[in-house]
Design an enzyme around this catalytic site. Structure first.
Site, PDB file in Angstrom:
ATOM      1  N   SER A  66       0.616  -1.411  -0.002  1.00 23.69           N
ATOM      2  CA  SER A  66       0.039   0.241   0.186  1.00 23.69           C
ATOM      3  C   SER A  66       0.496   1.474   0.127  1.00 23.69           C
ATOM      4  O   SER A  66       2.464   1.285   0.309  1.00 23.69           O
ATOM      5  CB  SER A  66      -0.984   0.128   1.077  1.00 23.69           C
TER       6      SER A  66
HETATM    7  N1  SAH Z   1      -1.295  -3.477   3.537  1.00 24.29           N
HETATM    8  C1  SAH Z   1      -0.573  -4.763   2.273  1.00 24.29           C
HETATM    9  C2  SAH Z   1      -2.104  -4.452   0.947  1.00 24.29           C
HETATM   10  C3  SAH Z   1      -1.849  -5.830   0.249  1.00 24.29           C
HETATM   11  S1  SAH Z   1      -2.469  -5.413  -0.902  1.00 24.29           S
HETATM   12  C4  SAH Z   1       0.995  -4.027   2.268  1.00 24.29           C
HETATM   13  O1  SAH Z   1       0.714  -3.278   2.477  1.00 24.29           O
HETATM   14  O2  SAH Z   1       1.329  -4.944   2.151  1.00 24.29           O
HETATM   15  C5  SAH Z   1      -4.290  -6.682  -0.691  1.00 24.29           C
HETATM   16  C6  SAH Z   1      -3.922  -7.614  -0.476  1.00 24.29           C
HETATM   17  O3  SAH Z   1      -4.989  -8.553   0.633  1.00 24.29           O
HETATM   18  C7  SAH Z   1      -3.204  -8.446  -0.719  1.00 24.29           C
HETATM   19  O4  SAH Z   1      -2.602  -9.235  -0.493  1.00 24.29           O
HETATM   20  C8  SAH Z   1      -4.525  -9.321  -0.795  1.00 24.29           C
HETATM   21  O5  SAH Z   1      -4.035 -10.916  -1.589  1.00 24.29           O
HETATM   22  C9  SAH Z   1      -5.001 -10.165  -0.261  1.00 24.29           C
HETATM   23  N2  SAH Z   1      -6.497 -10.303   0.303  1.00 24.29           N
HETATM   24  C10 SAH Z   1      -7.909 -10.158  -0.958  1.00 24.29           C
HETATM   25  N3  SAH Z   1      -8.702 -10.786  -0.702  1.00 24.29           N
HETATM   26  C11 SAH Z   1      -8.052 -11.701   0.448  1.00 24.29           C
HETATM   27  C12 SAH Z   1      -9.208 -11.955   1.484  1.00 24.29           C
HETATM   28  N4  SAH Z   1     -10.390 -12.370   1.408  1.00 24.29           N
HETATM   29  N5  SAH Z   1      -9.070 -12.749   2.916  1.00 24.29           N
HETATM   30  C13 SAH Z   1      -7.739 -12.131   2.347  1.00 24.29           C
HETATM   31  N6  SAH Z   1      -6.357 -11.636   2.174  1.00 24.29           N
HETATM   32  C14 SAH Z   1      -6.878 -10.725   0.893  1.00 24.29           C
END
Ligand code: SAH
Length: 218
Positions: A66
């Site tokens: 993010s």
């Molecule tokens: N805050 C994190 C953002 C990652 S992007 C960072 O800074 O690295 C969002 C993440 O949500 C992705 O890795 C994706 O795989 C995950 N995601 C999507 N749907 C999900 C779900 N139902 N349960 C858990 N994780 C999920």
């Protein structure tokens, strides 16, 4: 691996914190957490020099770390207290997880992609965080076993606020989530009051999709 050391990026990180402040994040605890977490350790090594730009970056499996100012704004919005138990959906790189772990008593974080969850777990272990519990699952069901949570942070965009998350939010609890169907969503703050839930739109944002039973199908 010199590029993974914290010191060489200290100045870049401080400049990033200043930028996040100019984007409207004023809580000194949130800014201090952003100043402590070495973001270059959360991106692929080839992208380490870009880690202190205020942008999202690819972390593999079509997912992104993010944008720091959004992490700051989300963290400030949910007003994390030192005694809080936090549920996070979308561990991804573990960057937001680390920021939350700096501020809360305990963080329960759920990621659906195995390889990302495992990498984030190792990373946070190496950085010395001991108050994070990891789970590989569809986070849209929440994590009932440890509920209620004073704070819930969702780092992926949903069509609607998943009902199980509302049920697992403590009285007085705060939940932040991007909601919307398009490429651009609305970041929503939901507070649980005595009478129900108060919703407040914060700002437009752009997140990857929350994929799951109470999210998008793919
Ligand atoms: N805050 C994190 C953002 C990652 S992007 C960072 O800074 O690295 C969002 C993440 O949500 C992705 O890795 C994706 O795989 C995950 N995601 C999507 N749907 C999900 C779900 N139902 N349960 C858990 N994780 C999920």
């Amino acid at each position: 691996m010199a590029a993974r050391d914290t010191a060489p990026f200290a100045q870049a990180r401080q400049e990033l914190v200043e930028r996040v402040r100019r984007q409207g994040v004023h809580d000194p605890r949130v800014l201090a957490a952003l100043a402590r977490v070495p973001r270059h350790c959360f991106v692929p090594e080839a992208l380490a020099v870009q880690a202190y730009r205020d942008t999202s970056l690819p972390i593999g499996r079509d997912q992104t770390i993010s944008q720091p100012s959004i992490v700051g704004l989300m963290t400030e919005a949910v007003a994390v207290q030192a005694t809080d138990r936090v549920l996070e959906l979308g561990t991804g790189s573990g960057y937001q997880t680390a920021i939350l772990a700096e501020l809360a008593a305990k963080v329960f974080t759920i990621e659906r992609i195995h390889s990302l969850a495992t990498a984030a777990h190792h990373r946070l272990d190496e950085l010395g965080y001991t108050n994070v519990v990891f789970r590989i699952a569809d986070g849209t069901f929440g994590w009932a076993e440890h509920a209620p949570y004073q704070v819930i942070v969702v780092a992926a965009a949903a069509p609607e606020v998943p009902a199980p998350l509302l049920a697992q939010l403590d009285a007085g609890g705060r939940l932040v989530i991007p909601v919307g169907s398009g490429d651009v969503q609305e970041l929503m703050l939901v507070k649980r009051t005595r009478d129900g839930f108060e919703r407040q739109p914060l700002l437009p944002c752009r997140f990857v999709r929350l994929v799951g039973r109470h999210g998008w199908t793919e």
